[in-house]
Motif scaffolding. Structure first.
Motif, PDB file in Angstrom:
ATOM      1  N   VAL B 201       0.647  -1.280  -0.238  1.00 62.28           N
ATOM      2  CA  VAL B 201      -0.212  -0.265  -0.192  1.00 62.28           C
ATOM      3  C   VAL B 201       0.621   0.942  -0.666  1.00 62.28           C
ATOM      4  O   VAL B 201       2.238   1.687   1.484  1.00 62.28           O
ATOM      5  N   ILE B 202       0.876   2.396  -0.701  1.00 62.46           N
ATOM      6  CA  ILE B 202       1.380   3.609  -0.714  1.00 62.46           C
ATOM      7  C   ILE B 202       1.217   3.616  -0.063  1.00 62.46           C
ATOM      8  O   ILE B 202      -0.255   4.700  -0.072  1.00 62.46           O
ATOM      9  N   THR B 203       2.347   5.043   0.363  1.00 62.37           N
ATOM     10  CA  THR B 203       1.815   6.034   1.176  1.00 62.37           C
ATOM     11  C   THR B 203       2.532   6.946   1.418  1.00 62.37           C
ATOM     12  O   THR B 203       1.893   8.481   1.725  1.00 62.37           O
ATOM     13  N   GLU B 204       3.743   7.137   0.107  1.00 59.79           N
ATOM     14  CA  GLU B 204       3.874   8.075  -0.105  1.00 59.79           C
ATOM     15  C   GLU B 204       4.795   8.267  -1.182  1.00 59.79           C
ATOM     16  O   GLU B 204       4.984   7.546  -1.752  1.00 59.79           O
ATOM     17  N   ILE B 205       4.910   9.600  -2.097  1.00 58.13           N
ATOM     18  CA  ILE B 205       5.868   9.542  -3.828  1.00 58.13           C
ATOM     19  C   ILE B 205       6.732  10.534  -3.809  1.00 58.13           C
ATOM     20  O   ILE B 205       6.057  11.614  -3.271  1.00 58.13           O
ATOM     21  N   THR B 206       7.312  10.276  -4.098  1.00 56.23           N
ATOM     22  CA  THR B 206       8.280  11.467  -4.674  1.00 56.23           C
ATOM     23  C   THR B 206       8.446  10.822  -6.181  1.00 56.23           C
ATOM     24  O   THR B 206       9.221  10.197  -6.525  1.00 56.23           O
ATOM     25  N   VAL B 207       8.158  12.260  -6.736  1.00 58.43           N
ATOM     26  CA  VAL B 207       7.911  11.970  -8.323  1.00 58.43           C
ATOM     27  C   VAL B 207       9.150  13.266  -8.556  1.00 58.43           C
ATOM     28  O   VAL B 207       9.508  14.450  -8.117  1.00 58.43           O
ATOM     29  N   ARG B 208       9.905  12.523  -9.324  1.00 56.50           N
ATOM     30  CA  ARG B 208      10.956  13.538 -10.363  1.00 56.50           C
ATOM     31  C   ARG B 208       9.489  14.734 -11.612  1.00 56.50           C
ATOM     32  O   ARG B 208       8.103  14.470 -11.696  1.00 56.50           O
ATOM     33  N   LEU B 209      10.293  15.720 -11.431  1.00 53.80           N
ATOM     34  CA  LEU B 209       9.548  17.229 -11.948  1.00 53.80           C
ATOM     35  C   LEU B 209      10.158  17.101 -12.634  1.00 53.80           C
ATOM     36  O   LEU B 209      12.345  17.531 -13.054  1.00 53.80           O
ATOM     37  N   ARG B 210       9.516  17.794 -14.111  1.00 55.82           N
ATOM     38  CA  ARG B 210      10.511  18.548 -15.696  1.00 55.82           C
ATOM     39  C   ARG B 210      10.413  20.202 -14.843  1.00 55.82           C
ATOM     40  O   ARG B 210       9.249  20.593 -14.686  1.00 55.82           O
ATOM     41  N   PRO B 211      11.443  21.281 -15.931  1.00 54.40           N
ATOM     42  CA  PRO B 211      11.062  22.420 -15.984  1.00 54.40           C
ATOM     43  C   PRO B 211      10.009  22.707 -16.839  1.00 54.40           C
ATOM     44  O   PRO B 211       9.564  21.947 -17.162  1.00 54.40           O
ATOM     45  N   LEU B 212       8.566  23.565 -16.326  1.00 55.01           N
ATOM     46  CA  LEU B 212       7.592  24.376 -16.463  1.00 55.01           C
ATOM     47  C   LEU B 212       7.857  24.584 -18.150  1.00 55.01           C
ATOM     48  O   LEU B 212       8.940  25.264 -17.924  1.00 55.01           O
ATOM     49  N   ARG B 213       7.158  24.347 -18.607  1.00 58.46           N
ATOM     50  CA  ARG B 213       6.862  24.167 -20.686  1.00 58.46           C
ATOM     51  C   ARG B 213       6.813  25.749 -20.821  1.00 58.46           C
ATOM     52  O   ARG B 213       5.713  26.327 -20.173  1.00 58.46           O
ATOM     53  N   THR B 214       7.070  26.518 -21.225  1.00 60.77           N
ATOM     54  CA  THR B 214       6.912  28.463 -21.518  1.00 60.77           C
ATOM     55  C   THR B 214       6.011  28.427 -22.528  1.00 60.77           C
ATOM     56  O   THR B 214       5.988  29.581 -23.106  1.00 60.77           O
ATOM     57  N   THR B 215       6.855  27.437 -23.636  1.00 59.84           N
ATOM     58  CA  THR B 215       6.164  28.043 -25.494  1.00 59.84           C
ATOM     59  C   THR B 215       4.905  27.565 -25.491  1.00 59.84           C
ATOM     60  O   THR B 215       4.600  26.746 -25.070  1.00 59.84           O
ATOM     61  N   PRO B 216       4.076  27.693 -25.876  1.00 57.90           N
ATOM     62  CA  PRO B 216       2.787  27.628 -25.856  1.00 57.90           C
ATOM     63  C   PRO B 216       2.714  26.361 -26.483  1.00 57.90           C
ATOM     64  O   PRO B 216       3.537  26.830 -28.509  1.00 57.90           O
ATOM     65  N   PRO B 217       2.085  25.591 -27.166  1.00 59.52           N
ATOM     66  CA  PRO B 217       2.058  24.185 -28.099  1.00 59.52           C
ATOM     67  C   PRO B 217       1.535  24.809 -28.594  1.00 59.52           C
ATOM     68  O   PRO B 217       0.219  25.902 -29.482  1.00 59.52           O
ATOM     69  N   ARG B 218       1.816  24.673 -30.080  1.00 60.62           N
ATOM     70  CA  ARG B 218       0.956  24.332 -31.785  1.00 60.62           C
ATOM     71  C   ARG B 218       0.237  23.445 -32.263  1.00 60.62           C
ATOM     72  O   ARG B 218       1.279  22.348 -31.987  1.00 60.62           O
ATOM     73  N   THR B 219      -0.530  23.369 -32.768  1.00 65.90           N
ATOM     74  CA  THR B 219      -1.313  22.289 -33.345  1.00 65.90           C
ATOM     75  C   THR B 219      -1.736  21.901 -34.264  1.00 65.90           C
ATOM     76  O   THR B 219      -1.557  22.406 -35.295  1.00 65.90           O
ATOM     77  N   VAL B 220      -1.299  20.875 -35.186  1.00 63.97           N
ATOM     78  CA  VAL B 220      -1.828  20.621 -36.331  1.00 63.97           C
ATOM     79  C   VAL B 220      -3.578  19.297 -36.464  1.00 63.97           C
ATOM     80  O   VAL B 220      -2.708  17.938 -35.710  1.00 63.97           O
ATOM     81  N   VAL B 221      -4.368  19.947 -37.466  1.00 65.36           N
ATOM     82  CA  VAL B 221      -5.097  19.178 -36.854  1.00 65.36           C
ATOM     83  C   VAL B 221      -5.211  18.176 -38.702  1.00 65.36           C
ATOM     84  O   VAL B 221      -5.163  19.001 -39.643  1.00 65.36           O
ATOM     85  N   GLY B 222      -5.610  17.236 -39.052  1.00 64.20           N
ATOM     86  CA  GLY B 222      -5.532  16.452 -40.095  1.00 64.20           C
ATOM     87  C   GLY B 222      -6.959  15.539 -40.083  1.00 64.20           C
ATOM     88  O   GLY B 222      -7.355  14.821 -39.209  1.00 64.20           O
ATOM     89  N   PHE B 223      -7.285  15.965 -41.300  1.00 62.62           N
ATOM     90  CA  PHE B 223      -8.871  15.289 -41.160  1.00 62.62           C
ATOM     91  C   PHE B 223      -8.864  13.759 -42.123  1.00 62.62           C
ATOM     92  O   PHE B 223      -7.846  14.326 -43.605  1.00 62.62           O
ATOM     93  N   PHE B 224      -9.428  13.334 -41.931  1.00 62.78           N
ATOM     94  CA  PHE B 224      -9.165  11.836 -42.691  1.00 62.78           C
ATOM     95  C   PHE B 224     -10.597  10.757 -42.925  1.00 62.78           C
ATOM     96  O   PHE B 224     -11.408  11.210 -42.044  1.00 62.78           O
ATOM     97  N   ASP B 225     -10.639  10.676 -44.009  1.00 66.79           N
ATOM     98  CA  ASP B 225     -11.748   9.678 -44.885  1.00 66.79           C
ATOM     99  C   ASP B 225     -11.837   8.456 -43.882  1.00 66.79           C
ATOM    100  O   ASP B 225     -13.127   7.879 -43.935  1.00 66.79           O
ATOM    101  N   THR B 226     -10.643   7.794 -43.735  1.00 66.33           N
ATOM    102  CA  THR B 226     -10.656   6.444 -43.665  1.00 66.33           C
ATOM    103  C   THR B 226      -9.836   6.373 -42.406  1.00 66.33           C
ATOM    104  O   THR B 226      -8.615   7.568 -42.268  1.00 66.33           O
ATOM    105  N   LEU B 227     -10.240   5.451 -41.172  1.00 64.44           N
ATOM    106  CA  LEU B 227      -9.315   5.112 -40.014  1.00 64.44           C
ATOM    107  C   LEU B 227      -7.515   4.643 -41.002  1.00 64.44           C
ATOM    108  O   LEU B 227      -6.922   4.769 -40.302  1.00 64.44           O
ATOM    109  N   ALA B 228      -7.847   3.968 -41.265  1.00 65.10           N
ATOM    110  CA  ALA B 228      -6.205   3.399 -42.085  1.00 65.10           C
ATOM    111  C   ALA B 228      -5.986   4.162 -42.721  1.00 65.10           C
ATOM    112  O   ALA B 228      -4.661   4.291 -42.179  1.00 65.10           O
TER     113      ALA B 228
END
Lengths: 456, 456
Positions: B201-228
């Protein structure tokens, strides 16, 4: 049992002549004891490994597995009367797969050979222990080897997706998976990583790969008059959220030793220097390099240089890698430490090492994967000086104790083997050791796999 | 035993009234069976957890641990006659440490709460399961939770440095370390991750962290007619060495369900869309976004858009997260799949899911962590339609079989629990299962920790 092995395997797999056997009986931990194997076996594949382990299981004979023998903790040292199983003839790169970004290799493949083969396909296997030109992937997995890259890219454990393993009963099992993620059952592949041949014999390894880095790295060098300032610079870089792709420390003693050996013309004025590397794309690389520079200056560097010459920077990294052989070739006896500290305690630990060195009249040089807090004090003693050796042993133990006292671990990447067993006992305590032994007993009930090592 | 617990703990820790207990008896895997606990215990700290487990050990009563109950495999479901130990009152963020880049938390801390607290200090805890607003770090560790970020930043396992654990005997041990690296003994902290409360039974957890990302992410959306075509685009992105920070698939059924629920105005014309996000600094971000775009077009996308509007992109990611609740709020019964495929087999797997859906006359919507090959077919059945439920169960089993046949795993990130036990048996085979059971027996010899789950 030897007759059984002779019947099961082609004759060229077995070595029993003492002169031929001699190079196989210990690793690079020259201060660790070793026994004498009854035979060295060099199997050509998994089926042969399984036959060897099954025979050992039937006869309750210990099996010690080794790769290239570059270990520094005695983990691969022969146990008296063991079968010494060497993976040097299992050197196939079975698969490099761009679509899945993975490679499958036999355990005897040399680290640098895998890296080179991956690079030809635009892929990168990051773990890069200083032993990379000689050490094997099997040995790297068995010790969970680190290296220079792991400050940013993680250790061997982070790259192992799947393992084929021969169990203590001589059965072949496949642990882990080829997929990017997976949680079907306990992570036994992960458990095998770093278990130093005490839970199974690894016969095939599937590693995750990254895309090959294409940006040439840029290096910032900082020169420091004291090790404490070095430690402060490391803490500053971490606290500022920077992520160097390599972050190494070399002290004056190491630079001198490399200069003497290679006429390298390295700077010897500073107490130590730090090397911080960025592999970001421009202009982020310049920004990161400038931030390293500012952190070094802020921590009291006597000089800090943003290297524009990759050859010059590579010479400094090469000096980092050559520190150990430079002392070794002088004919000294080396006892290599491998403590790992919380990053914020590195300066304090370096001061304690200086104090331990002085008090025990023992020469200690320092290299470190500074960004990981992983310090390698090299305790150096003239051969045949037994009094000096005794003092060195005291210094070794005191460094281990200091690391534990500062919240560190007794081994960051070299493994427990024989040399760090006592330290591990102090670090883990009886409750955790009991769990460790329960796991060992569950997977190797007759204690035939590398007995006496790690928790044995 | 109940008397013993009442004596050991303040009265407010124990719940026995059936109405109060009811919300605790199962997780979100509505098709998994559950038993009835004799008591729900909500301890306030490690000492209380140890007292509970010790009492259970003495009386050989099962202990089932749960966090927020957002699991999808039945791993936290009550076992008949168990003590149900809920971590909801262990919500302290004990430490966030910039110098060591780590956090220490109690198991009941909610994922999003940890992320928010880290962000205030310029740090980032990446693992982000869709349940992040509700699920706890303890539950995330117990299931080795994934999420959207893990295609680039890894799963929960990659962030766990150390654990405090109450063993099956009721003893408190500390596994792992606070240092960046460490190889002292077997990786028992890693073994605990994903073990679903069956090893401790886990009662305490120590996690590694990363520096906060400061660049706002950019997204590319692709539309597809088939799942394949979608699958082909995923393979192309991987093969070209690109590293999206998130790479998700949503099919038309999910977009429709979210539109119906939230009037979201999402596009419903394509069979599915892909979302690929870059978080590199500019100008590398633009180059990576253009490469995603080209890969989508090359794989046959009917349309591909480099989003310049973060709000629009976030609406699409939100649709990804809302797919499950959107179907759930319609009153349908959901059976959520979690197979993970080699990336190159994703297109083939999607076609098999379509075929399985049609053949079994069962409605299946798809979302996927596409870049990981982690597919979540949502098998949707009107409540009270027993015949449809039976067909859905066949479809579920066939998807599991297809994933194994294509070299995948039966669970990428949800865990084995109850629903994937049969699939895990098929995937691992008897040799590996025997090792798994040996480890379980070593650490929980009386089988009191979440018995019947995972390998039980």
């Amino acid at each position: 049992m030897l007759a059984e092995l002779r019947a099961a395997l082609p004759a060229d797999r077995l070595l029993t002549d003492p002169d031929t056997v001699a190079p196989y009986v210990h690793d690079e931990a020259e201060w660790a004891d070793h026994g004498h194997p009854v035979v060295v076996v060099r199997p050509r594949g998994t089926t042969e490994v399984a036959a060897v382990v099954a025979a050992c299981a039937r006869h309750r004979v210990p099996v010690v597995t080794r790769g290239a023998g570059t270990g520094l903790s005695g983990g691969a040292n022969a146990v008296e009367g063991c079968v010494l199983l060497c993976t040097e003839r299992m050197r196939d790169i079975v698969e490099i797969n761009e679509a899945e970004r993975l490679a499958v290799v036999q355990p005897g493949v040399v680290n640098d050979d895998l890296r080179a083969a991956c690079a030809e396909r635009g892929l990168w296997y990051p773990p890069d222990p200083a032993s990379a030109p000689w050490s094997t992937i099997g040995g790297n997995v068995a010790t969970n080897a680190g290296g220079l890259c792991c400050v940013k890219y993680g250790v061997t454990r982070d790259y192992v997706l799947a393992l084929e393993v021969v169990t203590a009963a001589g059965e072949v099992v496949r642990l882990g998976r080829r997929t990017a993620k997976g949680v079907a059952g306990y992570d036994l592949a992960g458990l095998m990583v770093g278990s130093e041949g005490t839970l199974g014999v690894i016969t095939e390894i599937t590693v995750r790969l990254r895309p090959l880095r294409t940006t040439p790295p840029r290096t910032v060098v900082g020169f420091f008059d004291t090790l404490a300032e070095c430690g402060a610079a490391v803490a500053a870089v971490t606290a500022q959220g920077l992520q160097p792709a390599a972050f190494e420390l070399i002290d004056r003693h190491c630079l001198r030793a490399v200069n003497e050996w290679r006429r390298a013309g390295l700077p010897e004025d500073a107490a130590a220097l730090l090397l911080a590397q960025t592999d970001l794309p421009e202009p982020a690389a310049t920004a990161e390099a400038e931030a390293f520079h500012a952190a070094f200056v802020g921590a009291g560097a006597s000089e800090a240089i943003m290297s524009t010459d990759p050859v010059e920077a590579e010479a400094l990294f090469e000096a980092r890698r050559l520190a150990y052989p430079a002392f070794e070739q002088r004919g000294d006896a080396l006892l290599t430490e491998d403590v790992c500290l919380p990053r914020g305690r590195l300066a304090e630990m370096l001061e304690r090492v200086e104090e331990i060195s002085a008090r025990n009249d023992t020469f200690i040089a320092n290299v470190a994967h500074a960004g990981d807090g992983n310090l390698h004090p090299l305790i150096i003693v003239p051969h045949r000086d037994q009094a000096a050796k005794a003092r060195a042993q005291v210094a070794f133990d005191e460094i281990v104790d200091a690391a534990i006292a500062l919240g560190g671990t007794v081994t960051g990447e070299h493994g427990v083997g024989l040399l760090k067993r006592a330290g591990m006992h102090k670090e883990l305590g009886p409750g955790v050791l009991a769990l460790q032994r329960a796991v060992k007993a569950a997977l190797d009930p007759h204690d035939i796999l590398n007995p006496g090592k790690v928790v044995g």
